[in-house]
Design a protein around this motif. Structure first.
Motif, PDB file in Angstrom:
ATOM      1  N   LEU A  83       0.751  -1.281   0.247  1.00  0.00           N
ATOM      2  CA  LEU A  83       0.063  -0.001   0.068  1.00  0.00           C
ATOM      3  C   LEU A  83       0.718   1.085   0.118  1.00  0.00           C
ATOM      4  O   LEU A  83       0.622   2.045  -0.815  1.00  0.00           O
ATOM      5  N   ASP A  84       1.878   1.315   0.692  1.00  0.00           N
ATOM      6  CA  ASP A  84       2.921   2.071   0.699  1.00  0.00           C
ATOM      7  C   ASP A  84       3.425   2.517  -0.792  1.00  0.00           C
ATOM      8  O   ASP A  84       3.273   3.810  -1.179  1.00  0.00           O
ATOM      9  N   LEU A  87       0.512   4.277  -2.698  1.00  0.00           N
ATOM     10  CA  LEU A  87       0.115   5.716  -2.406  1.00  0.00           C
ATOM     11  C   LEU A  87       1.310   6.491  -2.970  1.00  0.00           C
ATOM     12  O   LEU A  87       1.123   7.779  -3.307  1.00  0.00           O
ATOM     13  N   ALA A  95      -9.010   8.080   1.192  1.00  0.00           N
ATOM     14  CA  ALA A  95      -9.408   6.493   0.919  1.00  0.00           C
ATOM     15  C   ALA A  95     -10.563   5.994   1.595  1.00  0.00           C
ATOM     16  O   ALA A  95     -10.959   6.579   2.627  1.00  0.00           O
ATOM     17  N   ILE A 108      -2.769  -1.226   7.173  1.00  0.00           N
ATOM     18  CA  ILE A 108      -3.115  -0.194   6.062  1.00  0.00           C
ATOM     19  C   ILE A 108      -3.352   1.007   6.620  1.00  0.00           C
ATOM     20  O   ILE A 108      -3.122   2.168   6.204  1.00  0.00           O
ATOM     21  N   LEU A 109      -4.225   1.023   7.828  1.00  0.00           N
ATOM     22  CA  LEU A 109      -4.538   2.384   8.416  1.00  0.00           C
ATOM     23  C   LEU A 109      -3.086   3.276   8.753  1.00  0.00           C
ATOM     24  O   LEU A 109      -3.089   4.407   8.857  1.00  0.00           O
ATOM     25  N   LEU A 112      -1.686   4.784   5.644  1.00  0.00           N
ATOM     26  CA  LEU A 112      -2.600   5.892   5.175  1.00  0.00           C
ATOM     27  C   LEU A 112      -2.298   7.108   6.240  1.00  0.00           C
ATOM     28  O   LEU A 112      -2.240   8.073   5.455  1.00  0.00           O
ATOM     29  N   ARG A 113      -2.264   6.964   7.386  1.00  0.00           N
ATOM     30  CA  ARG A 113      -2.141   7.984   8.279  1.00  0.00           C
ATOM     31  C   ARG A 113      -0.737   8.603   8.206  1.00  0.00           C
ATOM     32  O   ARG A 113      -0.563  10.049   7.991  1.00  0.00           O
ATOM     33  N   HIS A 115       0.926   8.878   5.147  1.00  0.00           N
ATOM     34  CA  HIS A 115       0.991   9.443   4.176  1.00  0.00           C
ATOM     35  C   HIS A 115      -0.108  10.863   4.169  1.00  0.00           C
ATOM     36  O   HIS A 115      -0.211  11.488   2.989  1.00  0.00           O
ATOM     37  N   VAL A 117      -3.355  10.690   4.236  1.00  0.00           N
ATOM     38  CA  VAL A 117      -4.641  10.428   3.346  1.00  0.00           C
ATOM     39  C   VAL A 117      -5.808  10.038   4.343  1.00  0.00           C
ATOM     40  O   VAL A 117      -5.797   9.179   5.268  1.00  0.00           O
ATOM     41  N   VAL A 119      -9.264   8.904   5.679  1.00  0.00           N
ATOM     42  CA  VAL A 119      -9.753   7.582   5.480  1.00  0.00           C
ATOM     43  C   VAL A 119     -11.391   7.482   6.020  1.00  0.00           C
ATOM     44  O   VAL A 119     -11.483   8.050   7.239  1.00  0.00           O
TER      45      VAL A 119
END
Length: 416
Positions: A83-84, A87, A95, A108-109, A112-113, A115, A117, A119
């Motif tokens: 996922l990294d 992204l 997301a 994955i959370l 995302l945090r 980056h 992004v 959620v």
């Protein structure tokens, strides 16, 4: 807007995947860029993003496969790495997460945090507050003993498939997740598919009330302009998995007392043989098992039925079967449980009955049978009107994109 859509599966496995794939398609049709992230499965649909998909428990190979499957139930290191990479390549604005717990995991959370992004998660079930996701114990009874924190009750109740080892693993995962990746900290917004679902989540995890949230019923891909013609020989219809929580035994018991009415049961599941045996032992010729149906054949069944029956014995949220029925002008007879009463308006779009009570279902069927053609026609049009008001693609898109923007604005307040 650039949106990353995430689910465990990249194929039509159930209601959550239907929403995941249909929402992605709807966003693309409105000009948004949608990338997708899921696990590898043999059944997956083709995707230009499949090179980013990490291994699932079914596709993983090697001598340490069993051990890795246990580890990745809690934290999926490969999913985090891939996922990294996605992204970095796609740089999405937001997301939208569907199912992840116990598969893609909160790993994955964290990515995302990192980056930054925002959620949004759609709560298709109760997995945030109930280890076994359905508020049911191993005996099939409604159970809320955990109260959102005391997950050891899941072990005592054998809540996962009646298995203590599996229930222990689910309870442990819930403790691990809430300790290190609490949803109220890792999410930026939540979409609930029913008011009932929202109330249960906020009851047992009050911190979720701090997040932007909305109730958004699932969408209908096609709503007919007028009710479809009914079958020449009237029949009622059940669609879904033949499992305990769906309550199909209630249908068999009710129709054993009404031999002059017909019901068709479409679906497969662990109780199929047992249910057929029961119907046979009762000598029922008015109960027909159709097996699994999909596509045009399923749409025709739904459109021709006199009414759809939902005999659920669990906290059903926003059943896709009702959405599909209403979209064809087919009324519904639904159990008084979970989110069903929100969409089965008693006496208007159908009738309701007490969950698990065959006598109450018989009473509801009699109400449907005593409607004259004009009254039944009004009910059909009311079902269509409900679909247009609550399930249409246009209102779904407008509310969804508005919520996305609200979450983005709340996540980056200095940018606006």
């Amino acid at each position: 807007m650039k949106i990353l859509s995430i689910d465990v599966y990249h194929y039509l496995r159930g209601g959550a995947e239907t929403v995941f794939l249909n929402t992605s398609q709807l966003l693309e049709e409105h000009g948004h860029s949608v990338s997708r992230f899921a696990l590898k499965w043999d059944e997956n649909m083709p995707s230009p993003y499949s090179r980013y998909f990490p291994e699932s428990k079914d596709t993983r190979k090697g001598p340490f496969r069993a051990l890795k499957n246990i580890v990745t139930y809690f934290y999926h290191f490969e999913a985090a790495r891939k996922l990294d990479r996605l992204l970095r390549d796609e740089r999405p604005d937001l997301a939208h997460v569907h199912l992840i717990w116990g598969q893609l995991t909160p790993s994955i959370l964290r990515v995302l945090r990192r980056h930054k992004v925002p959620v949004v998660l759609t709560a298709h079930d109760y997995r945030i507050v109930c280890p076994a996701y359905a508020f049911r114990n191993g005996r099939g009874e409604i159970c809320e003993k955990c109260h959102g924190t005391n997950f050891w009750h899941c072990i005592g109740g054998n809540c996962c498939r009646g298995s203590k080892p599996l229930s222990s693993m689910m309870a442990a995962e819930q403790y691990f997740r809430n300790t290190f990746f609490h949803p109220a900290k890792m999410l930026n917004g939540i979409i609930y598919v029913s008011d009932f679902c929202r109330n249960k989540h906020e009851q047992y995890m009050p911190r979720l009330r701090e997040l932007p949230a909305m109730r958004l019923y699932n969408m209908a891909m096609n709503i007919l302009p007028e009710p479809a013609p009914r079958a020449a020989e009237p029949f009622y219809l059940f669609l879904g998995r033949l499992s305990q929580e769906k309550g199909i035994e209630t249908i068999i018991d009710a129709f054993s007392r009404m031999p002059y009415l017909r019901v068709k049961i479409a679906g497969r599941g662990p109780l199929e043989a047992e249910l057929k045996k029961k119907a046979e032992s009762l000598g029922l010729t008015n109960v027909e098992f159709l097996g699994f149906k999909s596509g045009a054949e399923l749409q025709q069944l739904t459109a021709e039925a006199k009414a759809l029956i939902l005999p659920s014995r669990w906290y059903e949220n926003n059943p896709m079967t009702v959405i599909e029925a209403y979209s064809a002008g087919t009324p519904a007879i639904g159990a008084e449980i979970g989110g069903i009463p929100e969409i089965v308006v008693d006496g208007r779009t159908g009738f309701r009955f007490e969950s698990g009570d065959p006598d109450s279902l018989v009473e509801a069927l009699n109400k449907m049978e005593t409607l004259d053609p004009e009254e039944y026609g009004r009910m059909q049009h009311a079902a269509l009107d409900f679909a247009r008001e609550n399930f249409s693609l246009d209102q779904y898109y407008q509310r969804l994109i508005g919520f996305y923007q609200r979450v983005i604005d709340a996540s980056h307040p200095t940018c606006h």
